[in-house]
Design a protein around this motif. Structure first.
Motif, short mmCIF file in Angstrom:
data_model
loop_
_atom_site.label_atom_id
_atom_site.label_comp_id
_atom_site.label_asym_id
_atom_site.label_seq_id
_atom_site.Cartn_x
_atom_site.Cartn_y
_atom_site.Cartn_z
N ARG A 1 2.30 -1.98 5.55
CA ARG A 1 2.46 -0.59 5.99
C ARG A 1 3.34 -0.59 7.22
O ARG A 1 3.04 -1.24 8.23
CB ARG A 1 1.10 0.03 6.33
N LEU A 2 4.44 0.15 7.15
CA LEU A 2 5.36 0.22 8.29
C LEU A 2 4.85 1.17 9.36
O LEU A 2 5.15 1.02 10.54
CB LEU A 2 6.75 0.67 7.83
N GLY A 3 4.06 2.17 8.95
CA GLY A 3 3.57 3.19 9.88
C GLY A 3 3.61 4.54 9.20
O GLY A 3 4.34 4.74 8.22
N GLY A 4 2.83 5.49 9.73
CA GLY A 4 2.78 6.81 9.13
C GLY A 4 2.40 6.72 7.67
O GLY A 4 1.43 6.05 7.30
N ASP A 5 3.17 7.36 6.80
CA ASP A 5 2.89 7.32 5.36
C ASP A 5 3.90 6.45 4.63
O ASP A 5 4.18 6.64 3.44
CB ASP A 5 2.91 8.74 4.77
N GLU A 6 4.45 5.47 5.31
CA GLU A 6 5.49 4.62 4.75
C GLU A 6 4.99 3.20 4.53
O GLU A 6 4.44 2.56 5.43
CB GLU A 6 6.71 4.61 5.68
N PHE A 7 5.19 2.69 3.32
CA PHE A 7 4.78 1.35 2.93
C PHE A 7 6.00 0.61 2.37
O PHE A 7 6.96 1.22 1.92
CB PHE A 7 3.68 1.40 1.87
N VAL A 8 5.91 -0.73 2.36
CA VAL A 8 7.00 -1.54 1.79
C VAL A 8 6.43 -2.64 0.91
O VAL A 8 5.30 -3.09 1.10
CB VAL A 8 7.89 -2.18 2.88
N LEU A 9 7.24 -3.06 -0.04
CA LEU A 9 6.88 -4.18 -0.91
C LEU A 9 8.08 -5.11 -1.04
O LEU A 9 9.17 -4.68 -1.40
CB LEU A 9 6.50 -3.67 -2.31
N LEU A 10 7.87 -6.38 -0.73
CA LEU A 10 8.87 -7.42 -0.98
C LEU A 10 8.58 -8.06 -2.32
O LEU A 10 7.43 -8.38 -2.64
CB LEU A 10 8.81 -8.49 0.11
N ALA A 11 9.63 -8.26 -3.11
CA ALA A 11 9.46 -8.88 -4.43
C ALA A 11 10.64 -9.78 -4.73
O ALA A 11 11.76 -9.55 -4.24
CB ALA A 11 9.32 -7.81 -5.51
N GLY A 12 10.39 -10.80 -5.52
CA GLY A 12 11.47 -11.64 -6.01
C GLY A 12 11.83 -11.23 -7.43
O GLY A 12 10.96 -11.24 -8.31
N VAL A 13 13.08 -10.83 -7.65
CA VAL A 13 13.47 -10.32 -8.98
C VAL A 13 14.77 -10.98 -9.43
O VAL A 13 15.53 -11.52 -8.63
CB VAL A 13 13.67 -8.78 -8.96
N LYS A 14 15.01 -10.90 -10.75
CA LYS A 14 16.25 -11.43 -11.31
C LYS A 14 17.40 -10.43 -11.14
O LYS A 14 18.55 -10.81 -10.92
CB LYS A 14 16.06 -11.77 -12.78
N ASP B 1 -6.01 10.41 6.40
CA ASP B 1 -6.28 8.97 6.58
C ASP B 1 -6.85 8.37 5.30
O ASP B 1 -6.50 7.25 4.92
CB ASP B 1 -7.25 8.75 7.74
N GLU B 2 -7.75 9.12 4.64
CA GLU B 2 -8.35 8.62 3.40
C GLU B 2 -7.30 8.48 2.30
O GLU B 2 -7.33 7.52 1.52
CB GLU B 2 -9.46 9.55 2.95
N VAL B 3 -6.36 9.41 2.25
CA VAL B 3 -5.26 9.30 1.29
C VAL B 3 -4.46 8.02 1.53
O VAL B 3 -4.15 7.28 0.60
CB VAL B 3 -4.34 10.54 1.37
N LEU B 4 -4.14 7.76 2.80
CA LEU B 4 -3.37 6.55 3.12
C LEU B 4 -4.15 5.28 2.76
O LEU B 4 -3.57 4.32 2.24
CB LEU B 4 -3.01 6.54 4.60
N ARG B 5 -5.45 5.28 3.04
CA ARG B 5 -6.25 4.10 2.71
C ARG B 5 -6.27 3.85 1.20
O ARG B 5 -6.11 2.71 0.76
CB ARG B 5 -7.69 4.28 3.23
N GLN B 6 -6.45 4.92 0.43
CA GLN B 6 -6.53 4.73 -1.01
C GLN B 6 -5.18 4.41 -1.64
O GLN B 6 -5.09 3.62 -2.58
CB GLN B 6 -7.16 5.97 -1.66
#
Length: 307
Positions: free
Chosen positions: A220-233, A198-203
């Protein structure tokens, strides 16, 4: 207005009316008598306080909605129009006075009918629902927040993604998605325990969130999975984002005095005109598994060629 004048008192009722006004002024609710064009004809003490009209008499003939913040006037005008047709209506409004916290009001508009059945005025009862509104907002925020990391959760991400895409279309940028997966997370739990996991996920969440820039959106989607939305060229710019995130998460994590080396795998994709969010997530997910094939702490962008 003639009907309202007919309601005006004769001197023989002055004592009764004074008592009635005292009763109205004793109410903590704002009580207003409005004309059909929305002017305040009568208002009690609580109403004058809420609108900053304490020095005014209870009969003031001012346009009510113009005394309210701009953002609530449209809903107020809609409710007023409905009341003038003879139907009871309501809307949530707000009052704002300098140096005081804003107050949220539930406004209930009840039409008053003359003998011929026409609407001669509107009775408006406004009740302070600020505490209830704040409680509801806290519940809404809790439903959209991941309890472990305090990041937005999967539900918040799905709600936000569509507006994110529309905003960047106006700026001629493409919507891109990065999916992050902690390498060998099960082994971390097995070796150090779930508290360490849990501490690993928090950090990791803290580092990813701190590393985002501009309008980038992390969840955070759940478990150890995260997502990032970005606007790019283009995909090249997306690789720079992925590289930055790898660098931000590269140092070991301290779990109760134990330095845990953690890596993340990143998969990225850019949304094309003929795709929806679910396809974007599938493409990013497959890119993440391609990144894992390259080795730990790596990234892959969907559509690029594996080395």
């Amino acid at each position: 207005m003639d009907g309202l004048r007919a309601l005006a008192p004769s001197t023989s009722y002055a004592g009764e009316l004074e008592t009635l006004q005292l009763m109205l002024d004793a109410s903590i609710d704002c009580i207003k008598l409005l004309s059909t064009d929305g002017r305040i004809l009568k208002i009690n003490l609580a109403g004058r306080k809420a609108l900053g009209l304490i020095a005014e008499p209870n009969r003031i003939n001012l346009p009510w909605l113009k005394l309210l913040p701009q953002e609530v006037r449209r809903n107020g005008q809609r409710a007023l129009r409905l009341a003038t047709t003879g139907k009871r209506s309501s809307f949530i409004g707000k009052s704002e006075l300098a140096g005081q916290p804003s107050i949220i009001w539930e406004n209930i508009l009840t039409p008053l009918f003359s003998n011929d059945g026409s609407v001669m005025g509107i009775l408006c009862l406004s009740r302070d629902v600020s505490r209830q509104a704040k409680a509801e907002e806290k519940l809404r925020e809790a439903s959209l927040t991941d309890l472990l990391t305090s990041l937005p959760n999967r539900r918040a991400f799905k709600l936000y993604a569509d507006s994110f895409r529309k905003r960047y279309l106006k700026n001629n940028l493409k919507t891109a998605l990065l999916i992050f997966d902690v390498d060998n997370f099960k082994s971390i739990n097995d070796l150090y325990g779930h508290d360490a996991g849990d501490e690993v996920l928090r950090q990791i969440a803290r580092r990813l969130d701190a590393g985002k820039s501009g309008d980038e959106y992390m969840a955070r989607l759940g478990g150890d999975e995260f997502v990032l939305l970005a606007g790019v060229k283009d995909a090249c710019e997306l690789t720079h984002v992925a590289t930055r995130m790898l660098k931000d998460t590269s140092s070991p994590i301290d779990c109760a005095g134990v330095k845990v080396k953690v890596g993340i795998s990143i998969g990225g994709a850019i949304l094309s005109a003929d795709q929806d969010l679910s396809q974007l997530m599938k493409n990013s997910d497959s890119a993440m598994y391609a990144a894992k094939q390259k080795g730990k702490s790596n990234y892959h962008i969907h559509g690029s060629v594996l080395p």
